[in-house]
Enzyme design. Structure first.
Site, PDB file in Angstrom:
ATOM      1  N   ALA A 133      -2.087  -0.638   0.536  1.00  0.00           N
ATOM      2  CA  ALA A 133      -1.801  -1.181  -0.791  1.00  0.00           C
ATOM      3  C   ALA A 133      -0.734  -2.269  -0.800  1.00  0.00           C
ATOM      4  O   ALA A 133      -0.353  -2.736  -1.870  1.00  0.00           O
ATOM      5  CB  ALA A 133      -1.373  -0.052  -1.718  1.00  0.00           C
ATOM      6  N   ASN A 199       1.713   6.556   1.127  1.00  0.00           N
ATOM      7  CA  ASN A 199       1.256   6.067   2.422  1.00  0.00           C
ATOM      8  C   ASN A 199       1.891   4.720   2.758  1.00  0.00           C
ATOM      9  O   ASN A 199       2.146   4.414   3.923  1.00  0.00           O
ATOM     10  CB  ASN A 199      -0.270   5.948   2.437  1.00  0.00           C
ATOM     11  CG  ASN A 199      -0.944   7.305   2.541  1.00  0.00           C
ATOM     12  OD1 ASN A 199      -0.661   8.090   3.439  1.00  0.00           O
ATOM     13  ND2 ASN A 199      -1.836   7.590   1.608  1.00  0.00           N
ATOM     14  N   HIS A 229       4.998  -2.611  -5.720  1.00  0.00           N
ATOM     15  CA  HIS A 229       5.564  -2.317  -4.405  1.00  0.00           C
ATOM     16  C   HIS A 229       6.552  -3.433  -4.060  1.00  0.00           C
ATOM     17  O   HIS A 229       6.216  -4.612  -4.168  1.00  0.00           O
ATOM     18  CB  HIS A 229       4.473  -2.260  -3.339  1.00  0.00           C
ATOM     19  CG  HIS A 229       3.372  -1.302  -3.657  1.00  0.00           C
ATOM     20  ND1 HIS A 229       3.449   0.048  -3.378  1.00  0.00           N
ATOM     21  CD2 HIS A 229       2.154  -1.503  -4.229  1.00  0.00           C
ATOM     22  CE1 HIS A 229       2.334   0.641  -3.756  1.00  0.00           C
ATOM     23  NE2 HIS A 229       1.541  -0.278  -4.286  1.00  0.00           N
TER      24      HIS A 229
END
Length: 276
Positions: A133, A199, A229
């Site tokens: 991601a 993850n 993120h």
């Protein structure tokens, strides 16, 4: 029944075969976007999997263990979460098959990490850790070669994306009214405590200064519709800040659309004569 390779209508060459571990929301998205020249021939599902998963797989061989596959896939894709890596990863690598893993957090388990590495060395298969991601993993890994002083990672998601996770033990996701940090720790801790959500933390840790030395901050934000993120890295190379605002998959708010697309990219790289 052994799957037969299909002919690629563009080149006349035989299609390369894929095995997929798991077939949930991510697996279905990857299958939908599978590049021409690749054929999904086997799917590994638990013996007790429900019919909703199997109804999309009428023309595809389903097995519950890797050793039940009579053929030899060119690439194995993990789309089943950390449990799929734990249950099937060693068997794949011992057969000398390449395994592309998106649930990188499984490697926070040091014993499993060691077993996977030993299986890859013994069997000759490669364990390919996908970027999932997040962006910038290539630059972070390159920066590590010159020495890194500091790497931090922050994840910010809506309450629904943290539902069903350890976050529910740390904060009331139903009543939170503003962006709130509910976890600060190492990438190793984050990957173990939040297997479906963190993850990326493990990926950042493994690409940079290690799981124990990477600082992670997890935030719930009731006013966001995206998964944010942020990576900050500093070292001999200089310094960078990366921020990515990604959309979750429509059918699974815990999974990033970009994570599924990183699996598709791995499939395309298996075909491409030039890889970037």
């Amino acid at each position: 029944m052994t799957a037969q390779r299909n002919q690629n209508p563009q080149s006349g060459a035989a299609s390369r075969s894929i095995m997929m571990i798991g077939y949930g929301a991510m697996g279905r998205e990857v299958h939908r976007l599978l590049p021409a020249g690749l054929s999904l021939d086997w799917v590994v599902l638990p013996a007790h999997s429900d019919l909703s998963e199997r109804q999309h797989l009428r023309d595809i061989n389903t097995v519950s263990r890797v050793d039940q596959c009579a053929g030899r896939p060119d690439l194995v894709l993990e789309c089943a979460g950390q449990a799929g890596v734990r249950e099937h990863g060693v068997a794949v690598l011992e057969r000398g098959l390449d395994l592309a893993v998106v649930s990188v957090g499984a490697l926070a388990d040091e014993a499993l990490h060691k077993r996977l590495e030993e299986a890859a060395r013994k069997g000759g298969g490669r364990l390919i850790l996908l970027s999932g991601a997040i962006a910038g993993i290539d630059g972070l890994a390159a920066a590590r070669e010159g020495g890194l002083d500091e790497v931090t990672y922050e994840s910010r998601k809506a309450p629904r994306s943290w539902k069903g996770s350890h976050a529910e033990n740390l904060i009331n996701l139903d009543t939170v009214s503003s962006a709130t940090v509910f976890f600060e720790g190492t990438a190793a801790e984050a990957a173990r405590l939040f297997p479906a959500n963190a993850n990326v933390a493990a990926t950042v840790g493994l690409a940079g200064v290690g799981l124990e030395a990477t600082t992670v901050k997890l935030t719930v934000d009731p006013h966001t519709a995206t998964n944010t993120h942020r990576i900050h890295a500093r070292g001999r190379f200089g310094e960078f800040h990366i921020e990515l605002n990604g959309r979750p998959l429509e059918n699974n708010p815990k999974t990033s659309t970009l994570a599924a697309l990183s699996v598709v990219r791995a499939c395309r790289q298996a075909l491409a004569p030039i890889v970037i």
